[in-house]
Write an enzyme that holds these catalytic residues in place. Structure first.
Site, short mmCIF file in Angstrom:
data_model
loop_
_atom_site.label_atom_id
_atom_site.label_comp_id
_atom_site.label_asym_id
_atom_site.label_seq_id
_atom_site.Cartn_x
_atom_site.Cartn_y
_atom_site.Cartn_z
N ASN A 1 0.13 10.36 -2.27
CA ASN A 1 1.13 9.71 -1.34
C ASN A 1 2.51 9.76 -2.00
O ASN A 1 3.69 9.78 -1.47
CB ASN A 1 0.77 8.24 -1.35
CG ASN A 1 -0.28 7.55 0.08
OD1 ASN A 1 0.01 8.30 1.07
ND2 ASN A 1 -1.43 7.10 -0.32
N LEU B 1 -3.29 -0.23 -7.86
CA LEU B 1 -4.37 -1.36 -7.69
C LEU B 1 -4.44 -2.71 -8.39
O LEU B 1 -5.32 -3.52 -7.88
CB LEU B 1 -5.77 -0.65 -8.20
CG LEU B 1 -6.15 0.79 -7.59
CD1 LEU B 1 -7.16 1.43 -8.37
CD2 LEU B 1 -6.22 0.65 -6.11
N HIS C 1 -2.20 1.06 2.72
CA HIS C 1 -3.83 0.71 2.41
C HIS C 1 -4.49 1.63 3.56
O HIS C 1 -4.07 1.65 4.83
CB HIS C 1 -3.60 -0.74 3.07
CG HIS C 1 -5.28 -1.14 2.73
ND1 HIS C 1 -5.90 -1.49 1.57
CD2 HIS C 1 -6.35 -1.37 3.58
CE1 HIS C 1 -6.94 -1.84 1.88
NE2 HIS C 1 -7.48 -1.86 3.07
#
Length: 308
Positions: free
Chosen positions: A114, A189, A208
């Site tokens: 990402n 996380l 997410h």
């Protein structure tokens, strides 16, 4: 179109005021109404383009109360009186080179795909002579562990990196994020400490790999999410970008992208399609927030149907 003026916008050197530049495309004979209103400052309108009568610029320092201005341009003719007094101050002021880019800090724990998608998007050329990096730049990548593959991606791009000694230490994280305007959690996380969330309220977002509020919360990340989706019998999954609050995956949703679940999907095949949706959605949301000047309240962008 709607916009919100903030301190991240163009700073005019002539009078130290802030401004936004918008491009309006239309057809001949179409009416365009521009409405500016503020309780905090005096609104000012400047219009430039081939549709202005005689090719001239149009300026109007509002005459309404509470910084309000409503003007109309129709059939190439300006229907308000032009104010010549400040033309010299405004001409040439709205140049892309004078925009201070939004400084983005990215928090990571894993491989950083990402992050890479954002890096690639901020380098692409949306138009002649300009780049998305003129609007925003990733200025730091922060990881909770030294082995995160995303750090190598940052190093290759020459982006400063930080490995947190204690991800739960609010003071350490706040110091690391000191110059950031926007914080992006891209596969991070750890739970962000409450003081950091408060400092970056509506300026911190997370991606997410599911359609929240389903399949979110503590322990729901990576392969676990896709296993849970398949076990539930859901026919649709996807990706969600949301604001970060004091709980895992519970902040207001900004946008979602839906991905169909195939009858023969495995956690790995579903994960691959959802990951592609994550990349696309995260880019879209970051660019949307930046173009809106990082609004001081939550916004909701349009969801995307069936991207994979």
């Amino acid at each position: 179109m709607q916009g919100q003026l903030t301190r991240n916008d163009v700073l005019l050197k002539s009078d130290s005021t802030y401004a936004q530049a918008w491009t309006i495309h239309g057809r001949q004979g179409q009416s365009v109404t521009i409405d500016l209103e503020s309780d905090a400052f005096d609104a000012y309108l400047f219009v430039r383009g081939p549709g202005i009568s005689g090719g001239r610029d149009y300026q109007d320092d509002d005459s309404g109360a509470r910084g309000q201005h409503t003007g109309e341009i129709r059939d190439g003719r300006v229907l308000d009186q032009r104010d010549e007094r400040v033309e010299a101050q405004v001409a040439g002021a709205l140049q892309p080179g004078r925009v201070t880019p939004v400084r983005i800090a990215v928090l990571v724990s894993g491989g950083g795909t990402n992050l890479q998608a954002l890096l690639d998007a901020l380098e692409r050329e949306p138009g002649a002579g300009s780049r998305e990096r003129d609007r925003a730049q990733i200025t730091r990548v922060i990881a909770d562990r030294a082995g995160a593959g995303a750090l190598d991606r940052a190093r290759r791009c020459g982006i400063p990196i930080t490995v947190l000694r204690n991800a739960g230490d609010a003071a350490e994280l706040l110091a690391t994020l000191a110059d950031a305007n926007l914080v992006v959690l891209a596969g991070y996380l750890k739970l962000v400490p409450a003081p950091v969330v408060a400092r970056f309220r509506w300026r911190m977002i997370n991606i997410h790999p599911a359609l929240l509020p389903a399949f979110g919360g503590p322990g729901m990340y990576g392969r676990r999410v896709h296993e849970a989706v398949l076990a539930s019998g859901a026919r649709v999954s996807g990706a969600t970008v949301h604001y970060v609050d004091e709980q895992y995956d519970r902040g207001p949703i900004i946008a979602q992208a839906k991905v169909r679940v195939a009858a023969d999907d495995t956690p790995d095949t579903l994960a691959a399609r959802v990951l592609a949706a994550e990349h696309w959605l995260l880019i879209r949301v970051v660019e949307g927030l930046v173009r809106r000047g990082l609004p001081d309240e939550p916004i909701r962008l349009e969801d995307v149907q069936d991207v994979g």
